[in-house]
Write a protein that holds these residues in place. Structure first.
Motif, PDB file in Angstrom:
ATOM      1  N   PRO A   8      -3.955 -19.040  60.516  1.00  0.00           N
ATOM      2  CA  PRO A   8      -4.516 -19.847  59.375  1.00  0.00           C
ATOM      3  C   PRO A   8      -5.945 -19.879  59.404  1.00  0.00           C
ATOM      4  O   PRO A   8      -6.481 -20.192  60.527  1.00  0.00           O
ATOM      5  N   ASP A   9      -6.380 -20.011  58.100  1.00  0.00           N
ATOM      6  CA  ASP A   9      -7.902 -20.215  58.047  1.00  0.00           C
ATOM      7  C   ASP A   9      -8.187 -21.591  58.147  1.00  0.00           C
ATOM      8  O   ASP A   9      -7.561 -22.360  57.477  1.00  0.00           O
ATOM      9  N   PRO A  10      -8.945 -22.078  59.160  1.00  0.00           N
ATOM     10  CA  PRO A  10      -9.306 -23.415  59.505  1.00  0.00           C
ATOM     11  C   PRO A  10      -9.974 -23.986  58.076  1.00  0.00           C
ATOM     12  O   PRO A  10     -10.013 -25.125  57.907  1.00  0.00           O
ATOM     13  N   PHE A  11     -10.648 -23.042  57.086  1.00  0.00           N
ATOM     14  CA  PHE A  11     -11.043 -23.828  55.869  1.00  0.00           C
ATOM     15  C   PHE A  11     -10.123 -23.623  54.613  1.00  0.00           C
ATOM     16  O   PHE A  11     -10.821 -24.210  53.505  1.00  0.00           O
ATOM     17  N   GLY A  12      -8.928 -23.435  54.934  1.00  0.00           N
ATOM     18  CA  GLY A  12      -7.760 -23.457  53.959  1.00  0.00           C
ATOM     19  C   GLY A  12      -7.850 -22.490  52.850  1.00  0.00           C
ATOM     20  O   GLY A  12      -7.288 -22.879  51.772  1.00  0.00           O
ATOM     21  N   ARG A  13      -8.310 -21.375  53.211  1.00  0.00           N
ATOM     22  CA  ARG A  13      -8.432 -20.390  52.304  1.00  0.00           C
ATOM     23  C   ARG A  13      -7.307 -19.209  52.684  1.00  0.00           C
ATOM     24  O   ARG A  13      -7.285 -18.368  52.292  1.00  0.00           O
ATOM     25  N   GLY A  14      -6.175 -19.685  53.310  1.00  0.00           N
ATOM     26  CA  GLY A  14      -5.011 -18.909  53.278  1.00  0.00           C
ATOM     27  C   GLY A  14      -4.823 -18.476  54.878  1.00  0.00           C
ATOM     28  O   GLY A  14      -5.045 -19.344  55.799  1.00  0.00           O
ATOM     29  N   SER A  15      -5.042 -17.208  55.433  1.00  0.00           N
ATOM     30  CA  SER A  15      -4.884 -16.767  56.505  1.00  0.00           C
ATOM     31  C   SER A  15      -5.861 -15.548  56.814  1.00  0.00           C
ATOM     32  O   SER A  15      -6.498 -15.123  56.034  1.00  0.00           O
ATOM     33  N   VAL A  16      -6.043 -15.153  57.980  1.00  0.00           N
ATOM     34  CA  VAL A  16      -6.741 -14.126  58.255  1.00  0.00           C
ATOM     35  C   VAL A  16      -6.375 -12.825  57.499  1.00  0.00           C
ATOM     36  O   VAL A  16      -5.155 -12.612  57.309  1.00  0.00           O
ATOM     37  N   PRO A  17      -7.220 -11.826  57.104  1.00  0.00           N
ATOM     38  CA  PRO A  17      -6.594 -10.682  56.350  1.00  0.00           C
ATOM     39  C   PRO A  17      -5.639  -9.926  57.483  1.00  0.00           C
ATOM     40  O   PRO A  17      -5.852  -9.858  58.532  1.00  0.00           O
ATOM     41  N   PRO A  18      -4.632  -9.143  56.821  1.00  0.00           N
ATOM     42  CA  PRO A  18      -3.748  -8.249  57.432  1.00  0.00           C
ATOM     43  C   PRO A  18      -4.305  -7.027  58.213  1.00  0.00           C
ATOM     44  O   PRO A  18      -5.585  -6.848  57.829  1.00  0.00           O
ATOM     45  N   LEU A  19      -3.792  -6.533  59.213  1.00  0.00           N
ATOM     46  CA  LEU A  19      -4.539  -5.415  59.948  1.00  0.00           C
ATOM     47  C   LEU A  19      -4.551  -4.462  58.888  1.00  0.00           C
ATOM     48  O   LEU A  19      -3.575  -4.094  58.066  1.00  0.00           O
ATOM     49  N   ALA A  20      -5.509  -3.743  59.159  1.00  0.00           N
ATOM     50  CA  ALA A  20      -5.916  -2.541  58.040  1.00  0.00           C
ATOM     51  C   ALA A  20      -5.278  -1.234  58.784  1.00  0.00           C
ATOM     52  O   ALA A  20      -6.052  -0.411  59.296  1.00  0.00           O
ATOM     53  N   THR A  21      -3.936  -1.326  58.633  1.00  0.00           N
ATOM     54  CA  THR A  21      -3.363   0.017  59.378  1.00  0.00           C
ATOM     55  C   THR A  21      -3.712   1.436  58.569  1.00  0.00           C
ATOM     56  O   THR A  21      -3.449   2.052  59.385  1.00  0.00           O
ATOM     57  N   ASP A  22      -4.087   1.150  57.593  1.00  0.00           N
ATOM     58  CA  ASP A  22      -4.489   2.660  56.907  1.00  0.00           C
ATOM     59  C   ASP A  22      -5.988   2.902  57.122  1.00  0.00           C
ATOM     60  O   ASP A  22      -6.435   4.214  56.885  1.00  0.00           O
ATOM     61  N   ASP A  23      -6.558   1.982  57.902  1.00  0.00           N
ATOM     62  CA  ASP A  23      -8.114   2.191  58.001  1.00  0.00           C
ATOM     63  C   ASP A  23      -8.467   2.821  59.229  1.00  0.00           C
ATOM     64  O   ASP A  23      -8.297   1.918  60.532  1.00  0.00           O
ATOM     65  N   GLU A  24      -8.488   3.957  59.413  1.00  0.00           N
ATOM     66  CA  GLU A  24      -8.808   4.529  60.821  1.00  0.00           C
ATOM     67  C   GLU A  24      -9.878   4.156  61.534  1.00  0.00           C
ATOM     68  O   GLU A  24     -10.168   4.066  62.637  1.00  0.00           O
ATOM     69  N   ASN A  25     -10.806   3.389  60.719  1.00  0.00           N
ATOM     70  CA  ASN A  25     -12.345   2.750  61.292  1.00  0.00           C
ATOM     71  C   ASN A  25     -11.928   1.256  61.754  1.00  0.00           C
ATOM     72  O   ASN A  25     -12.559   0.814  62.340  1.00  0.00           O
ATOM     73  N   ASP A  26     -10.575   0.493  61.477  1.00  0.00           N
ATOM     74  CA  ASP A  26     -10.592  -0.686  62.022  1.00  0.00           C
ATOM     75  C   ASP A  26     -10.380  -0.606  63.543  1.00  0.00           C
ATOM     76  O   ASP A  26      -9.877   0.335  64.257  1.00  0.00           O
ATOM     77  N   PRO A  27     -10.963  -1.485  64.367  1.00  0.00           N
ATOM     78  CA  PRO A  27     -11.149  -1.487  65.678  1.00  0.00           C
ATOM     79  C   PRO A  27      -9.826  -1.582  66.482  1.00  0.00           C
ATOM     80  O   PRO A  27      -9.555  -0.904  67.375  1.00  0.00           O
ATOM     81  N   THR A  28      -8.658  -2.105  65.626  1.00  0.00           N
ATOM     82  CA  THR A  28      -7.434  -2.264  66.535  1.00  0.00           C
ATOM     83  C   THR A  28      -6.724  -1.028  66.007  1.00  0.00           C
ATOM     84  O   THR A  28      -6.141  -0.396  67.213  1.00  0.00           O
ATOM     85  N   HIS A  29      -6.938  -0.485  64.927  1.00  0.00           N
ATOM     86  CA  HIS A  29      -6.404   0.921  64.934  1.00  0.00           C
ATOM     87  C   HIS A  29      -6.862   1.838  65.850  1.00  0.00           C
ATOM     88  O   HIS A  29      -6.190   2.760  66.409  1.00  0.00           O
ATOM     89  N   LYS A  30      -8.329   1.945  65.962  1.00  0.00           N
ATOM     90  CA  LYS A  30      -8.778   2.807  67.048  1.00  0.00           C
ATOM     91  C   LYS A  30      -8.332   2.641  68.273  1.00  0.00           C
ATOM     92  O   LYS A  30      -7.974   3.571  69.164  1.00  0.00           O
ATOM     93  N   ALA A  31      -8.116   1.481  68.592  1.00  0.00           N
ATOM     94  CA  ALA A  31      -7.550   1.093  70.234  1.00  0.00           C
ATOM     95  C   ALA A  31      -6.110   1.423  70.272  1.00  0.00           C
ATOM     96  O   ALA A  31      -5.909   2.081  71.457  1.00  0.00           O
ATOM     97  N   ALA A  32      -5.357   1.223  69.370  1.00  0.00           N
ATOM     98  CA  ALA A  32      -3.995   1.892  69.489  1.00  0.00           C
ATOM     99  C   ALA A  32      -3.832   3.345  69.314  1.00  0.00           C
ATOM    100  O   ALA A  32      -3.203   3.857  70.380  1.00  0.00           O
ATOM    101  N   ARG A  33      -4.818   3.954  68.820  1.00  0.00           N
ATOM    102  CA  ARG A  33      -4.934   5.393  68.539  1.00  0.00           C
ATOM    103  C   ARG A  33      -5.284   6.169  70.016  1.00  0.00           C
ATOM    104  O   ARG A  33      -4.586   6.848  70.284  1.00  0.00           O
TER     105      ARG A  33
END
Length: 291
Positions: A191-216
């Motif tokens: 949850p966003d502490p400022f009440g704006r919803g939640s953090v963005p979802p994982l960018a699974t289609d973006d190969e430059n996303d750090p999480t995507h890179k690490a998993a790859r």
């Protein structure tokens, strides 16, 4: 991970022990390892209750357990003539006994009853997985959910040393079984502490996303180390336990590290690993990063 010891299979004589034995022996055959069948006679309550008095009936129980193990040993030897099979009766509390014997093995296999409704696995498998000195397989299957020929091996990774060790073990397990491997990273919605919803979802289609890179990188390393292994990556925004147990419904095996990045320092088993052991409907293999 140790590869020179036997596969230790813990049996308790209950109906699900037959499945535990079958799974453990198949694993030993794949690993070309010996099998050590063990049963624990928990006589600690007698010592507490009777102090120095004779332990009434324990000799008869011990004899029955020895006969049971000898029968299982004979059956396994007849089905697998080239397999070295031994058996041993252990005395004491279950978890300490299995922890001690695990030091001799490359894998400890314990059973868990099938789920009925909302019933979960008890705490024994969780405690054994936490304290054992080698990887632990907690075996449970659902009779109404047979393992399909193309079912994959699933491993959860979060970047911790235990999860990366688990990924290496999972790749070996998948390769030995001739099954594909799914590398799963699940990030809980924060949850966003400022009440704006939640953090963005994982960018699974973006190969430059750090999480995507690490998993790859992890997937590429596993493919390189296990020739011919099919590895797919699953990146999801979900509770890790829900994600792993969801994939477990169609998996041959789920592999988890003993403690992830979220665990407190000094914890023997993380909350995710413990919950997966209790919830999963397929066998779960728990790997310690020093295992």
């Amino acid at each position: 991970m140790r590869t020179d010891g036997p596969v230790v299979v813990a049996l308790d004589g209950t109906p699900h022990s037959a499945r535990t034995l079958e799974w453990g022996v198949a694993e030993a055959v794949r690993r070309q390892a010996d099998v050590l069948l063990v049963s624990v006679v928990d006589d600690t309550w007698q010592v507490t209750a009777w102090s120095w008095y004779p332990m009434v009936g324990m000799t008869e129980i011990d004899t029955q357990v020895k006969e049971y193990l000898a029968e299982q040993e004979t059956q396994v030897a007849e089905r697998h003539p080239g397999l070295t099979v031994r058996s041993r009766v252990l005395h004491g509390a279950v978890v300490p006994c299995l922890r001690e014997i695990s030091a001799e093995g490359q894998l400890l296999v314990v059973g868990a009853q099938s789920r009925h409704g909302r019933q979960r696995t008890g705490t024994t498998g969780v405690h054994v997985a936490a304290h054992a000195r080698c990887p632990v397989a907690v075996v449970r299957t659902e009779p109404e959910r047979p393992v399909l020929p193309d079912a994959d091996v699933v491993v959860g990774v979060d970047g911790s040393s235990a999860s990366l060790a688990a990924a290496r073990v999972a790749a070996r397990e998948a390769w030995m079984r001739g099954r594909p491997l799914t590398v799963l990273h699940a990030r809980p919605t924060i949850p966003d502490p400022f009440g704006r919803g939640s953090v963005p979802p994982l960018a699974t289609d973006d190969e430059n996303d750090p999480t995507h890179k690490a998993a790859r990188v992890v997937a590429e390393s596993l493919r390189a180390d296990n020739g011919g292994l099919t590895v797919q990556v699953a990146l999801v925004d979900d509770d890790p336990v829900d994600a792993l147990t969801g994939l477990a419904r169609g998996a041959a095996l789920v592999v988890v590290g003993s403690r992830g990045l979220g665990g407190f320092r000094g914890m023997l088993l993380g909350s995710v690993s413990g919950a997966v052991i209790r919830e999963a409907t397929c066998p779960v293999l728990v790997v310690h990063d020093n295992g």
